[in-house]
Design a protein around this motif. Structure first.
Motif, mmCIF file in Angstrom:
data_model
loop_
_atom_site.group_PDB
_atom_site.id
_atom_site.type_symbol
_atom_site.label_atom_id
_atom_site.label_comp_id
_atom_site.label_asym_id
_atom_site.label_seq_id
_atom_site.Cartn_x
_atom_site.Cartn_y
_atom_site.Cartn_z
ATOM 1 N N ARG A 1 0.734 -0.991 -0.138
ATOM 2 C CA ARG A 1 0.074 0.156 0.051
ATOM 3 C C ARG A 1 0.854 1.225 0.007
ATOM 4 N N CYS B 1 -4.521 -3.321 -3.677
ATOM 5 C CA CYS B 1 -4.510 -2.246 -2.566
ATOM 6 C C CYS B 1 -4.965 -0.917 -2.841
ATOM 7 N N GLY C 1 -1.387 -7.046 -1.031
ATOM 8 C CA GLY C 1 -1.977 -6.116 -0.242
ATOM 9 C C GLY C 1 -3.148 -6.983 0.468
#
Lengths: 235, 307
Positions: A76, A104, B189
């Motif tokens: 991120r 993300c 992520g």
């Protein structure tokens, strides 16, 4: 200012110390090569920076300590890794793999824009976007792996052996792309067994041996150094 | 009365329940490589909670449909919390342990849940009140009632919804990513722990619905009801190819049909030697046959991936 600053990084597997305290600095937008023979700790270094391995020492990314930052949070912040062996989701399509790269993010317009950019970089992927990633050739898979990392809009891109197992022509194509990405201002940490190729495109380099940095400096200087030539360039 | 059609209807109803429960096994296996043997007990808890809700609401003279919806909602939420808790307490600490450890823990959780249910709801069989009008329809000589129609419809809707969720949404993509390679998913992520929790909660919600289906269909609930049902649903998941969602659905429906047709015809076929009380034998006969002849299941992975 340095985007990445690593101090005294130590990693152990069981009782064996794979990294014995290394220092690495990468400036914003810089292309840095990390070279060394098999088992020197190159992959371990990248995995540790990505948060996949527990480590002692300090990692500062964009002036902040990554000590308590989980793997999924690092991407991120723009720290992306293209893992060794590419690590694609073989049962997903090319498009889905690229979408995972942007997992993300939550700016659909920007994601669509970056998808176009990746397709422009690798037109082959646009043609094959519905194909399962596991059925692609090695070179195409490496394109997906790099494209997927770019989809996260990285500030620092770490590449683990991008030339591994590829035909010479494909290696050339991939290294062209790496220079291209670097020219866009994205910092790159490049791990390679092909030391000559890596040092030719990089600005600076580190030589890793048995878990320790034994040499570092300008890439051109390393290319000329007698030690590097003897150990890694075969001359 | 048409016996063949009747057995097919019964098989589809039973198969719908198996399919919903089998999905819970297969989702968890797909993502963790773990057989969650406590899953059958989650089905039981769903039915028991629904029973308690109907008892609590009995005094308010609400329309049966409202009672049914409230029971579905509450039972699903309780089971989701239970599924989350089971993973968090019993499986997560063992994530990197040898595979036998979580397996044995799963059996332990199953026993604990059964005993807790016995303490809370007692050892007796409880009558589950009819919440849908019991008006049988006769189609081509076979009987199907509203509960059975509802079971098939709800199962179809839930399975379609689940497939859409898994294959068309960002969350579904994350779940498939974690199933295929958790470390790489984290690099993208994905919060792996969150995805695993959500997987357990989804499977448990399906289990709660299945539990209420069984309760409504037979009109009886019991603290032990999850155990044989869980085993059969697990069989269905293996039959279809464990880890494969469509496999779990196919395996569930097939197992329901095999059982029902088997029970319907075994008497004739064996000249009266075996009766329909041998119904349960079929499920496990199928399990053994699949494991011997096709260990990866009907839709199990066969495609080799290129390096």
């Amino acid at each position: 200012m340095n985007i990445l600053q690593v101090r005294n990084l130590k990693v152990s597997y069981g009782g064996i110390q794979a990294l014995k305290g290394i220092d690495i600095d990468i400036a914003a937008g810089e292309l840095v090569a990390l070279i060394g023979s098999n088992g020197a700790g190159k992959t371990t270094t990248l995995k540790t920076l990505a948060g996949l391995l527990p480590a002692a020492g300090e990692i500062h990314y964009q002036a902040e300590s990554l000590h308590t930052c989980a793997t999924h949070q690092r991407v991120r912040d723009g720290l992306a890794l293209v893992p060794e062996g590419r690590g694609l989701f073989g049962r997903m399509s090319v498009l889905e793999n690229l979408q995972m790269g942007a997992y993300c993010r939550d700016d659909p317009a920007g994601i669509a824009q970056d998808l176009e950019r990746v397709y422009a970089l690798f037109p082959r992927l646009a043609e094959r976007h519905t194909q399962l990633a596991g059925t692609l050739s090695g070179g195409e898979q490496q394109m997906v792996a790099i494209g997927r990392a770019l989809m996260s809009r990285p500030k620092l891109l770490m590449l683990d052996e991008p030339s591994m197992g590829l035909a010479p022509m494909m290696v050339e194509k991939i290294f062209e792309t790496i220079c291209n990405i670097s020219a866009q201002g994205i910092a790159i940490l490049l791990v390679e067994q092909n030391a000559k190729l890596a040092l030719e495109v990089a600005q600076r380099g580190y030589v890793l041996e048995c878990g320790l940095i034994t040499l570092s400096g300008q890439a051109s200087m390393l290319l000329d150094s007698a030690e590097v030539r003897r150990a890694y360039l075969g001359s | 009365m048409d016996i063949l059609l009747q057995q097919i209807i019964n098989g589809l109803v039973q198969g719908s329940v198996y399919a919903l429960v089998a999905l819970g096994y297969t989702m968890v296996y797909g993502i963790l490589g773990l057989i969650n043997f406590a899953h059958g007990e989650v089905v039981m808890v769903g039915a028991m909670v629904a029973l308690s809700i109907t008892q609590v609401l009995a005094g308010y003279a609400l329309p049966p449909m409202v009672v049914l919806l409230i029971s579905l909602l509450v039972a699903s939420m309780v089971c989701m919390a239970l599924g989350y808790g089971i993973e968090r307490i019993a499986y997560r600490p063992l994530r990197n342990a040898p595979r036998l450890a979580p397996l044995i823990t799963a059996i332990g959780v199953s026993i604990v849940l059964q005993n807790l249910a016995m303490i809370i709801w007692g050892r007796a069989y409880h009558a589950f009140p009819p919440l849908l009008p019991d008006s049988p329809h006769i189609i081509a000589g076979a009987i199907i009632n509203e509960v059975q129609i509802a079971i098939i419809l709800v199962a179809v809707v839930m399975m379609t919804g689940l497939l859409l969720l898994i294959h068309r949404t960002r969350l579904g993509r994350a779940m498939r990513a974690v199933a295929e390679n958790p470390a790489i998913a984290a690099l993208m992520g994905v919060n792996i722990n969150a995805v695993i929790s959500i997987t357990f909660m989804l499977g448990s919600a399906l289990a709660a619905v299945a539990g209420i289906m069984v309760a409504a269909n037979y009109g009886i609930v019991h603290y032990y009801m999850g155990s044989i049902l869980g085993l059969k649903a697990f069989t269905a998941a293996v039959l279809g190819g464990i880890g494969n969602l469509r496999g779990a659905m196919l395996g569930g429906v097939l197992l329901g049909l095999i059982e029902s047709l088997g029970a319907g015809y075994i008497g004739d076929l064996s000249g009266g030697f075996f009766g329909s009380n041998y119904q349960d034998v079929f499920a496990f006969f199928v399990l053994i046959a699949v494991l011997v002849l096709r260990p990866s299941g009907l839709l199990g992975e066969r495609v080799a991936e290129r390096a």
